[in-house]
Design an enzyme around this catalytic site. Structure first.
Site, mmCIF file in Angstrom:
data_model
loop_
_atom_site.group_PDB
_atom_site.id
_atom_site.type_symbol
_atom_site.label_atom_id
_atom_site.label_comp_id
_atom_site.label_asym_id
_atom_site.label_seq_id
_atom_site.Cartn_x
_atom_site.Cartn_y
_atom_site.Cartn_z
ATOM 1 N N ARG A 1 18.470 -5.912 14.183
ATOM 2 C CA ARG A 1 18.459 -5.910 15.646
ATOM 3 C C ARG A 1 17.678 -7.116 16.134
ATOM 4 O O ARG A 1 16.583 -7.380 15.662
ATOM 5 C CB ARG A 1 17.767 -4.632 16.134
ATOM 6 N N HIS B 1 7.661 8.620 4.568
ATOM 7 C CA HIS B 1 6.408 9.379 4.739
ATOM 8 C C HIS B 1 6.587 10.866 4.417
ATOM 9 O O HIS B 1 5.878 11.697 4.975
ATOM 10 C CB HIS B 1 5.834 9.222 6.163
ATOM 11 N N GLU C 1 -0.660 -2.013 5.168
ATOM 12 C CA GLU C 1 0.242 -1.950 6.334
ATOM 13 C C GLU C 1 0.061 -0.649 7.099
ATOM 14 O O GLU C 1 0.240 -0.605 8.310
ATOM 15 C CB GLU C 1 1.706 -2.085 5.869
ATOM 16 N N GLU C 2 -0.294 0.422 6.374
ATOM 17 C CA GLU C 2 -0.269 1.763 6.976
ATOM 18 C C GLU C 2 -1.495 2.094 7.818
ATOM 19 O O GLU C 2 -1.509 3.115 8.498
ATOM 20 C CB GLU C 2 -0.145 2.831 5.868
ATOM 21 N N ASP D 1 0.811 -1.232 0.000
ATOM 22 C CA ASP D 1 0.000 0.000 0.000
ATOM 23 C C ASP D 1 0.840 1.277 0.000
ATOM 24 O O ASP D 1 1.997 1.290 0.399
ATOM 25 C CB ASP D 1 -0.968 0.013 1.192
HETATM 26 ZN ZN LIG Z 1 4.923 3.685 6.439
HETATM 27 ZN ZN LIG Z 2 6.379 0.909 5.568
#
Ligand SMILES: [Zn+2]
Ligand SMILES: [Zn+2]
Length: 393
Positions: free
Chosen positions: A179, A365, A138-139, A80
């Site tokens: 990580r 973003h 996902e957002e 997305d």
């Molecule tokens: Zn994002």
């Molecule tokens: Zn992302």
């Protein structure tokens, strides 16, 4: 094997750049990835890879190795885009106003298609199965990962490990950030309404001032972070929106606030929710007002399985050289990959996509986010290598 994979990755590089540019040019918002999904399906068809639609606009594909094995590994990409108006002056800039791949999900999807292509041509070299997750949304809460899991992507056959990668513009291209253990935060949205009784600013004694109550609440809630959270449990509380909307001489009836709460411990997260609600409502009541405190739950925290992450790190060191694998800081952003990490052994790592010399390094973003596309030889090949090593090739 590294050399063989590298050769494959270099051979398909041009095609994968074309795919990435196509996706970048035609971004779609969360849970509306219809054209994107159709495009991914057509690419899988070209490779002869079996797939089925899941999570409405998501895709689950499967590549089976020719050697005997029952190990199953899942590789995940999100598809997305964001409601941002692209400002990059490139020939493949978004053709949709106010929609842009500003989080690199075009890169993740293109890269996974590249990995799929390499894996397909190396089927005689591995056993078991590779599941490919092309996930929507996902957002946006509740996160496409929840729909993927609901539709059974982790089962039949059961997945032994889930691997995901994300673009990282603050890391130079060629570098991998990784990580183990707690890696990214849980995220909850907080909506607060502080109700008083408005009136003339000259006579506060005759009113109940919600501005003063809200101010006390903002400061008091920070004590939950500084005095109640275990010092070893990273915790963040930020209020970015506070609206009183009275005037110089007008005390308003109410104050609205919105903020975000982030943590890395599910037990503490619940406890903090309870304490914040109690503190805010009781402060308001003690001052003669009322407080409505609503929490919208977001993603859980993301944990990278220690053993799996050690293996992934070793693969990365073998593939890009130990000097190019860096320890990733804890990052208090949230990712819905966290849902997979709560249910299976998972590892989520970062691919450097920045290039200072080329002026590429805008944050995720933002309307000028972009990637150094040369990352696509590394990202496609490394994920292939991780999958093959995990499958015991
Ligand atoms: Zn994002
Ligand atoms: Zn992302």
């Amino acid at each position: 094997m590294v050399d063989e994979i590298r050769k494959h990755a270099e051979a398909i590089y041009g095609d994968i750049v074309t795919i990435r540019r196509h996706l970048h040019k035609h971004p779609e918002l969360s849970f509306q990835e219809y054209e994107t999904a159709a495009f991914v399906k057509s690419q899988l068809d070209l490779l002869g890879i079996r797939w089925r639609a899941v999570a409405n606009t998501g895709i689950l594909a499967e590549i089976t190795g020719e050697l005997p094995s029952h190990t199953v590994i899942a590789l995940r990409a999100d598809m997305d885009a964001l409601p941002i108006n692209e400002q990059n002056d490139v020939p493949y800039a978004s053709v949709h106003p106010n929609i842009m791949h500003a989080c690199g999900h075009d890169f993740h999807t293109a890269s996974l298609l590249g990995t799929a292509r390499i894996l397909t041509s190396m089927r005689s070299k591995f056993g078991g199965k590779v599941k490919l997750f092309f996930q929507p949304g996902e957002e946006v809460i509740p996160g496409g990962a929840t729909h993927m899991i609901r539709d059974g992507v982790l089962e039949n056959p059961k997945v032994d490990a889930v691997i995901g990668q994300h673009a990282m513009p603050h890391l130079e291209v060629g570098k991998i950030g990784i990580r183990k253990g707690k890696a990214m935060a849980s995220m909850d949205s907080i909506f607060v309404r502080v109700i008083g009784r408005g009136g003339h600013g000259a006579q506060p004694h005759a009113n109940v001032d919600p501005v003063v109550i809200a101010s006390h609440i903002i400061l008091a809630l920070q004590q939950i972070v500084s005095r109640m959270a275990h010092p070893g449990d990273p915790t963040v509380l930020s209020f970015g929106k506070v609206i009183a909307n009275g005037a110089i001489n007008v005390i308003p009836n109410e104050v609205l606030m919105e903020g975000t709460f982030r943590a890395m411990n599910e037990t503490w997260r619940e406890e903090a929710h309870r304490r914040m609600t109690k503190m805010a409502t009781e402060i308001a009541e003690s001052m003669g007002g009322r407080c409505e405190f609503n929490i919208q739950r977001g993603y859980p925290f993301l944990i990278n399985n220690e053993k799996l992450t050690d293996q992934v790190r070793q693969c990365a060191e073998e593939y890009v050289g130990a000097d190019n694998v860096v320890e990733q800081d804890i990052w208090m952003a949230a990712e819905d990959f966290a849902y997979y990490s709560q249910q299976a052994d998972a590892c989520f790592y970062f691919c450097g996509v920045g290039n200072q010399k080329k002026g590429i390094g805008s944050s995720l973003h933002t309307p000028t986010f972009n990637i150094d596309e040369s990352v696509l030889t590394l990202s496609t090949g490394l994920m292939t290598y991780i999958a093959l090593k995990r499958l015991g090739s």
